[in-house]
Design a protein around this motif. Sequence first.
Motif, short mmCIF file in Angstrom:
data_model
loop_
_atom_site.label_atom_id
_atom_site.label_comp_id
_atom_site.label_asym_id
_atom_site.label_seq_id
_atom_site.Cartn_x
_atom_site.Cartn_y
_atom_site.Cartn_z
N LEU A 72 -22.02 18.71 27.71
CA LEU A 72 -22.29 17.43 28.38
C LEU A 72 -23.76 17.05 28.28
CD1 LEU A 72 -20.06 17.37 31.58
CD2 LEU A 72 -19.65 16.39 29.34
N ALA A 73 -24.65 18.05 28.32
CA ALA A 73 -26.07 17.76 28.15
C ALA A 73 -26.34 17.18 26.76
CB ALA A 73 -26.89 19.03 28.36
N LEU A 74 -25.65 17.69 25.76
CA LEU A 74 -25.80 17.16 24.41
C LEU A 74 -25.33 15.71 24.33
CD1 LEU A 74 -24.64 20.26 22.35
CD2 LEU A 74 -26.88 19.18 22.23
N VAL A 75 -24.22 15.39 24.99
CA VAL A 75 -23.72 14.02 24.99
C VAL A 75 -24.72 13.08 25.63
CG1 VAL A 75 -21.91 12.48 25.85
CG2 VAL A 75 -21.31 14.74 24.96
N VAL A 76 -25.24 13.48 26.79
CA VAL A 76 -26.22 12.64 27.49
C VAL A 76 -27.48 12.47 26.65
CG1 VAL A 76 -27.70 12.50 29.52
CG2 VAL A 76 -25.33 13.25 29.77
N ALA A 77 -27.93 13.53 26.00
CA ALA A 77 -29.13 13.46 25.17
C ALA A 77 -28.91 12.58 23.94
CB ALA A 77 -29.56 14.86 24.74
N LEU A 78 -27.74 12.66 23.34
CA LEU A 78 -27.43 11.79 22.20
C LEU A 78 -27.39 10.32 22.64
CD1 LEU A 78 -24.66 13.88 20.40
CD2 LEU A 78 -26.94 13.35 19.51
N LEU A 79 -26.84 10.09 23.81
CA LEU A 79 -26.80 8.73 24.35
C LEU A 79 -28.22 8.22 24.60
CD1 LEU A 79 -25.23 6.33 25.50
CD2 LEU A 79 -25.12 7.53 27.68
N ALA A 80 -29.07 9.06 25.17
CA ALA A 80 -30.46 8.66 25.42
C ALA A 80 -31.20 8.39 24.12
CB ALA A 80 -31.17 9.75 26.22
N THR A 81 -30.95 9.20 23.11
CA THR A 81 -31.58 9.00 21.81
C THR A 81 -31.21 7.64 21.23
OG1 THR A 81 -31.58 11.38 21.36
CG2 THR A 81 -31.78 9.91 19.46
N ASP A 82 -29.94 7.29 21.36
CA ASP A 82 -29.48 5.99 20.87
C ASP A 82 -30.10 4.84 21.67
OD1 ASP A 82 -27.80 3.91 19.71
OD2 ASP A 82 -26.60 4.06 21.55
N ARG A 83 -30.07 4.95 22.99
CA ARG A 83 -30.58 3.87 23.84
C ARG A 83 -32.09 3.66 23.65
NH1 ARG A 83 -27.64 0.09 26.19
NH2 ARG A 83 -29.13 0.00 27.91
#
Length: 232
Positions: free
Chosen positions: A141-152
């Motif tokens: 889940l941390a990876l998902v959140v970090a990937l989302l932050a990278t995109d945003r």
Amino acid sequence: MTGRPTPSVLPPSLRAPLGLVAALAALVVLVIGALYADHSRPGRVDRWIVPPTADSVRPPWRRVALALDFLGEPAGSVLLVIVVVAGCLLLRRPRAAVLAVVGAVMVVGTATLLKHLVGRTIHGADNLSYPSGHTSFFTSLALVVALLATDRLGLGRTAGTPLVLGAALLAGAAMGWAEVALGAHYPTDALGGWCTALAVVPATAWLVDRAADRTADRSVGRAADAGQRELR
């Protein structure tokens, strides 16, 4: 009108570095699993990190460990996934929402399969320990959140890669500490769980993007065919 394309959950700039990390993590998982297959005691590395009687953490840190452990239990994990999915949908990132669910399922499923294949136990023959499912889930889940932050944030490889890996390290270390402190896992179990997430999530993200792109291409093709028929 076809609308704006849905952003990839795995940014193209991170595919190569995270692919390499995934391959190395998978290798670590296999090596540790081979070293500790059918073991029921802490290994040398485990004894270096913590004493054999690791279940000795006292309040208030024990309450922190129990709270983190709850987030990896069925009730806590479902709640956490719902929060992450809701955040992804609010930010209009449906692929990230899909990855939060599918990634967690794939990671936990892989960890469960590995537990039965490796056969390492702790506190009795019925307690399979390698790799740590709690650590792999929390890291995913941390990876998902970090990937989302990278995109945003529109980050490229230089800034995005350390952000994603740093988030994974922080989450894995936190949950791994909790599991070891509570005596539920050996340190190498936590390392294996962390690496399991690093190996599975990038591959799952790539598959989510590939499936979504194919679906979008088919939709565009059907719309084009419909337009041609109307012109006839």
